[in-house]
Design a protein around this motif. Structure first.
Motif, short mmCIF file in Angstrom:
data_model
loop_
_atom_site.label_atom_id
_atom_site.label_comp_id
_atom_site.label_asym_id
_atom_site.label_seq_id
_atom_site.Cartn_x
_atom_site.Cartn_y
_atom_site.Cartn_z
N GLU A 54 0.84 -1.21 0.00
CA GLU A 54 0.00 0.00 0.00
C GLU A 54 0.87 1.26 0.00
O GLU A 54 1.09 1.87 -1.02
N THR A 55 1.37 1.63 1.14
CA THR A 55 2.26 2.78 1.28
C THR A 55 3.28 2.43 2.35
O THR A 55 2.90 2.12 3.48
N PHE A 56 4.55 2.48 1.99
CA PHE A 56 5.60 2.01 2.89
C PHE A 56 6.73 3.03 2.95
O PHE A 56 7.23 3.47 1.91
N SER A 57 7.12 3.42 4.16
CA SER A 57 8.24 4.34 4.35
C SER A 57 9.12 3.82 5.48
O SER A 57 8.62 3.37 6.52
N LEU A 58 10.44 3.87 5.27
CA LEU A 58 11.37 3.37 6.28
C LEU A 58 12.77 3.90 5.98
O LEU A 58 13.17 3.97 4.82
N LEU B 255 4.54 -5.73 8.59
CA LEU B 255 3.67 -5.64 7.42
C LEU B 255 2.49 -6.60 7.60
O LEU B 255 2.66 -7.71 8.12
N ARG B 256 1.33 -6.17 7.17
CA ARG B 256 0.18 -7.06 7.15
C ARG B 256 -0.65 -6.80 5.90
O ARG B 256 -1.14 -5.69 5.69
N ARG B 257 -0.75 -7.80 5.03
CA ARG B 257 -1.53 -7.70 3.79
C ARG B 257 -1.16 -6.45 2.99
O ARG B 257 -2.04 -5.75 2.48
N GLY B 258 0.13 -6.21 2.89
CA GLY B 258 0.61 -5.10 2.08
C GLY B 258 0.61 -3.75 2.76
O GLY B 258 1.05 -2.76 2.19
N GLN B 259 0.13 -3.70 3.99
CA GLN B 259 0.09 -2.44 4.73
C GLN B 259 1.17 -2.41 5.79
O GLN B 259 1.42 -3.41 6.48
N GLN B 260 1.83 -1.27 5.92
CA GLN B 260 2.81 -1.08 6.98
C GLN B 260 2.05 -0.76 8.27
O GLN B 260 1.43 0.29 8.39
N ILE B 261 2.12 -1.68 9.23
CA ILE B 261 1.36 -1.53 10.46
C ILE B 261 2.08 -0.63 11.46
O ILE B 261 1.47 0.17 12.16
N GLY B 262 3.40 -0.75 11.50
CA GLY B 262 4.14 0.08 12.43
C GLY B 262 5.58 -0.36 12.54
O GLY B 262 5.96 -1.43 12.06
N VAL B 263 6.39 0.48 13.18
CA VAL B 263 7.79 0.18 13.44
C VAL B 263 8.02 0.35 14.94
O VAL B 263 7.59 1.35 15.53
N ARG B 264 8.66 -0.63 15.55
CA ARG B 264 8.94 -0.57 16.98
C ARG B 264 10.43 -0.76 17.23
O ARG B 264 11.08 -1.57 16.56
N ARG B 265 10.95 -0.02 18.20
CA ARG B 265 12.32 -0.28 18.65
C ARG B 265 12.28 -1.58 19.45
O ARG B 265 11.44 -1.76 20.34
N THR B 266 13.17 -2.50 19.12
CA THR B 266 13.12 -3.84 19.69
C THR B 266 13.18 -3.81 21.21
O THR B 266 12.47 -4.58 21.89
N SER B 267 13.99 -2.93 21.76
CA SER B 267 14.15 -2.86 23.21
C SER B 267 12.92 -2.30 23.92
O SER B 267 12.82 -2.37 25.15
N GLU B 268 11.99 -1.75 23.14
CA GLU B 268 10.82 -1.11 23.73
C GLU B 268 9.51 -1.83 23.43
O GLU B 268 8.43 -1.29 23.66
N THR B 269 9.61 -3.06 22.91
CA THR B 269 8.41 -3.83 22.62
C THR B 269 8.60 -5.26 23.11
O THR B 269 9.62 -5.60 23.72
N ASP B 270 7.63 -6.11 22.84
CA ASP B 270 7.75 -7.52 23.20
C ASP B 270 7.01 -8.36 22.15
O ASP B 270 6.36 -7.84 21.25
N LYS B 271 7.16 -9.67 22.28
CA LYS B 271 6.57 -10.57 21.28
C LYS B 271 5.07 -10.43 21.21
O LYS B 271 4.47 -10.51 20.12
N ASN B 272 4.42 -10.22 22.35
CA ASN B 272 2.96 -10.13 22.34
C ASN B 272 2.48 -8.96 21.48
O ASN B 272 1.51 -9.09 20.72
N GLU B 273 3.16 -7.82 21.60
CA GLU B 273 2.76 -6.66 20.80
C GLU B 273 2.99 -6.93 19.32
O GLU B 273 2.14 -6.62 18.47
N ILE B 274 4.16 -7.50 18.99
CA ILE B 274 4.47 -7.76 17.59
C ILE B 274 3.50 -8.78 16.99
O ILE B 274 3.03 -8.60 15.86
N ILE B 275 3.19 -9.82 17.73
CA ILE B 275 2.24 -10.83 17.25
C ILE B 275 0.87 -10.19 17.02
O ILE B 275 0.20 -10.45 16.02
N ALA B 276 0.46 -9.32 17.92
CA ALA B 276 -0.83 -8.63 17.76
C ALA B 276 -0.84 -7.75 16.52
O ALA B 276 -1.84 -7.69 15.80
N MET B 277 0.29 -7.10 16.24
CA MET B 277 0.38 -6.27 15.04
C MET B 277 0.35 -7.12 13.78
O MET B 277 -0.29 -6.77 12.79
N ILE B 278 1.01 -8.28 13.82
CA ILE B 278 1.05 -9.17 12.65
C ILE B 278 -0.34 -9.74 12.37
O ILE B 278 -0.76 -9.83 11.20
#
Length: 249
Positions: A25-29, A220-243
């Motif tokens: 869709e739209t991706f910036s990084l 990424l989920r279905r072509g959409q950029q859901i978000g970017v997280r600093r690894t030290s500031e997130t956890d697996k549960n948040e990333i799994i929920a985003m995926i």
């Protein structure tokens, strides 16, 4: 990673469609020197499409790609390689019947003399130096690829990318086919890329690996950029929920 450094890679509003099917869709990084960013998402999320756009296999439908602040348009993968971008795919793209040193210089063979004879001695010496420097444990630079283990082959593929990449290395599922011990060895090799001040974008389905290696995680989920997280500031549960889509960004 130095926050104030200029990005090695900057993707701005990247969009990709194949006919009527939107892949991205739209991706910036932005990726910075000495940084490992993990790209995660389910199958079909658009990860491989994104890797192929950065490496010149596909052109974006719209949006801009910049290397070190300069806009780039790659006609093909060789253009990306010439600009200092290297890719290590899961299938490695190694020539099984050739020795390690020939694979290291595949398509970029060193020659000597007016007849352009292969300079095997120089290629062997450079290969030996590189694999020793990166601690890729193989019998010799003259070993045949087919005789090596999966981890050794992956080590050679990453060493080759390291040898030729001046800016950016893309890793697409680099340890998917490896066992635990070989995966650990390859992960150590990937960490040396950060120490060499290269920018690294890694696609991985293993969140354990993502959290061991990455500085930031892009979902990424279905072509959409859901978000970017600093690894030290997130956890697996948040990333799994985003995926999975159980949580918005």
């Amino acid at each position: 990673m130095t926050e104030i450094s200029e990005p090695v890679l900057s993707l701005q509003d990247i969009h990709k469609a194949f006919g009527g099917v939107v892949a991205i869709e739209t991706f910036s990084l932005d990726l910075h020197p000495g940084e490992i960013v993990a790209l995660v998402g389910d199958n079909g999320a658009g990860k491989s499409t994104l890797i192929k756009m950065i490496s010149g296999v596909h052109a974006p439908t719209s949006g801009d790609i910049q290397l070190e602040g300069n806009p780039v348009t790659f006609a093909d993968a060789s253009g990306a390689r010439a600009a200092g971008v290297e890719v290590v795919y899961q299938d490695l793209a190694l020539a099984d019947q050739q020795p390690v040193y020939m694979n290291m210089f595949l398509g970029r063979e060193l020659t000597k003399g007016p007849l352009g004879l292969l300079d095997k001695k120089s290629m062997i010496a450079e290969t030996r130096s590189l694999v020793e420097d990166l601690d890729v444990r193989i019998p010799s630079a003259q070993a045949i690829i087919r005789d090596l283990s999966g981890g050794q082959r992956q080590g050679i593929a990453i060493a080759r990318a390291t040898h030729w990449a001046s800016k950016l290395i893309l890793l697409d599922e680099p340890t998917a086919a490896l066992g635990v011990a070989e995966t650990a060895k390859v992960e150590e090799l990937i960490k040396t890329l950060r120490a060499r001040n290269l920018a690294v974008l890694i696609v991985s389905h293993s969140l354990d690996q993502v959290f061991r290696l990455s500085d930031r995680i892009c979902v990424l989920r279905r072509g959409q950029q859901i978000g970017v997280r600093r690894t030290s500031e997130t956890d697996k549960n948040e990333i799994i929920a985003m995926i999975t889509g159980l949580q918005s960004s």
